[in-house]
Write a protein that holds these residues in place. Sequence first.
Motif, PDB file in Angstrom:
ATOM      1  N   UNK A 135      -8.555   5.388  12.183  1.00 64.94           N
ATOM      2  CA  UNK A 135      -7.584   4.294  12.277  1.00 64.94           C
ATOM      3  C   UNK A 135      -6.893   3.990  10.862  1.00 64.94           C
ATOM      4  N   UNK A 136      -7.369   4.578   9.846  1.00 66.21           N
ATOM      5  CA  UNK A 136      -7.102   4.235   8.383  1.00 66.21           C
ATOM      6  C   UNK A 136      -5.868   5.349   8.025  1.00 66.21           C
ATOM      7  N   UNK A 137      -4.718   4.889   7.579  1.00 63.71           N
ATOM      8  CA  UNK A 137      -3.808   5.515   7.010  1.00 63.71           C
ATOM      9  C   UNK A 137      -3.386   4.933   5.860  1.00 63.71           C
ATOM     10  N   UNK A 138      -3.563   5.660   4.348  1.00 61.71           N
ATOM     11  CA  UNK A 138      -3.239   5.311   3.203  1.00 61.71           C
ATOM     12  C   UNK A 138      -2.301   5.906   2.486  1.00 61.71           C
ATOM     13  N   UNK A 139      -1.269   5.290   1.894  1.00 57.99           N
ATOM     14  CA  UNK A 139      -0.236   6.032   1.319  1.00 57.99           C
ATOM     15  C   UNK A 139      -0.302   5.440  -0.169  1.00 57.99           C
ATOM     16  N   UNK A 140       0.040   6.077  -1.168  1.00 60.82           N
ATOM     17  CA  UNK A 140      -0.083   5.513  -2.658  1.00 60.82           C
ATOM     18  C   UNK A 140       1.179   5.926  -3.367  1.00 60.82           C
ATOM     19  N   UNK A 141       1.730   5.233  -4.125  1.00 59.50           N
ATOM     20  CA  UNK A 141       3.098   5.471  -4.963  1.00 59.50           C
ATOM     21  C   UNK A 141       2.607   5.055  -6.490  1.00 59.50           C
ATOM     22  N   UNK A 142       3.429   5.141  -7.296  1.00 61.94           N
ATOM     23  CA  UNK A 142       2.799   4.935  -8.818  1.00 61.94           C
ATOM     24  C   UNK A 142       2.461   3.612  -8.968  1.00 61.94           C
ATOM     25  N   UNK A 143       3.174   2.610  -8.188  1.00 63.19           N
ATOM     26  CA  UNK A 143       2.754   1.309  -8.508  1.00 63.19           C
ATOM     27  C   UNK A 143       2.649   0.445  -7.113  1.00 63.19           C
ATOM     28  N   UNK A 144       2.207   1.235  -5.908  1.00 64.54           N
ATOM     29  CA  UNK A 144       2.170   0.466  -4.728  1.00 64.54           C
ATOM     30  C   UNK A 144       1.227   1.234  -4.034  1.00 64.54           C
ATOM     31  N   UNK A 145       0.342   0.473  -3.076  1.00 61.89           N
ATOM     32  CA  UNK A 145      -0.568   0.892  -2.246  1.00 61.89           C
ATOM     33  C   UNK A 145      -0.434   0.367  -0.863  1.00 61.89           C
ATOM     34  N   UNK A 146      -0.108   1.391   0.148  1.00 56.78           N
ATOM     35  CA  UNK A 146       0.331   0.985   1.535  1.00 56.78           C
ATOM     36  C   UNK A 146      -1.079   1.491   2.482  1.00 56.78           C
ATOM     37  N   UNK A 147      -1.611   0.555   2.817  1.00 55.00           N
ATOM     38  CA  UNK A 147      -2.663   0.842   4.059  1.00 55.00           C
ATOM     39  C   UNK A 147      -2.170   0.285   5.295  1.00 55.00           C
ATOM     40  N   UNK A 148      -2.444   1.038   6.195  1.00 47.40           N
ATOM     41  CA  UNK A 148      -1.930   0.936   7.731  1.00 47.40           C
ATOM     42  C   UNK A 148      -3.154   0.957   8.362  1.00 47.40           C
ATOM     43  N   UNK A 149      -3.707  -0.089   9.194  1.00 50.62           N
ATOM     44  CA  UNK A 149      -4.834  -0.075  10.181  1.00 50.62           C
ATOM     45  C   UNK A 149      -4.613  -1.042  11.178  1.00 50.62           C
ATOM     46  N   UNK A 150      -5.343  -1.485  11.916  1.00 50.90           N
ATOM     47  CA  UNK A 150      -5.189  -2.705  12.593  1.00 50.90           C
ATOM     48  C   UNK A 150      -4.622  -4.012  11.911  1.00 50.90           C
TER      49      UNK A 150
END
Length: 184
Positions: A135-150
């Motif tokens: 269920x874990x989706x993780x996206x990383x940018x240079x200065x941003x962490x985007x985590x999509x879960x419930x």
Amino acid sequence: MEFLGVSSYQNLQALSALLSTQQEEDEDEDCKQNATAYGQLGPGQIGPPPKKEKEVSTAYTKKNSKDIWSEEEVAEGSQYDDLADLRPQPEYEIILKQSVGTEDLFLGLSQKDPSSMCCEAMLVKIKLPDTKTKDVFLDLKEKYLDLRTPNKLGLHLPHPIQNQEAKAQFFSDRQELEVTLLMK
């Protein structure tokens, strides 16, 4: 020995005349004759008058008059902020890491100190109760962490990172995701 008041006044007038590129106006001459020596001349009157330059602002100048902010002012990752998403934000903790050897600890040879400027990595611990790895989706940018879960976490990072060198590990027994990010 000369009297300093009169001699100094005459010397200042002579120096001012030598350094000045413009001739004084008649009204300035009248003012000088009527004023006392110490009241009229000072360090600001020696030499040519200062040129009035157009003030150039070092602050941001707008390219388009209708713009209300520049791209540099907008935090990276703000396009991912979804204000309509009402999912709760999980608890998280950011820990800065530093590689320290004996030469640092005992001798201080590498000039490292405990500040964040000397850290090499950032560890982000995110508590994800009742979440499975799939269920874990993780996206990383240079200065941003985007985590999509419930749960949803959009985290602006305090330092730029090397997003290609990141490592993530999910501990199902603690229900915690640890993301290790190398800092630039």
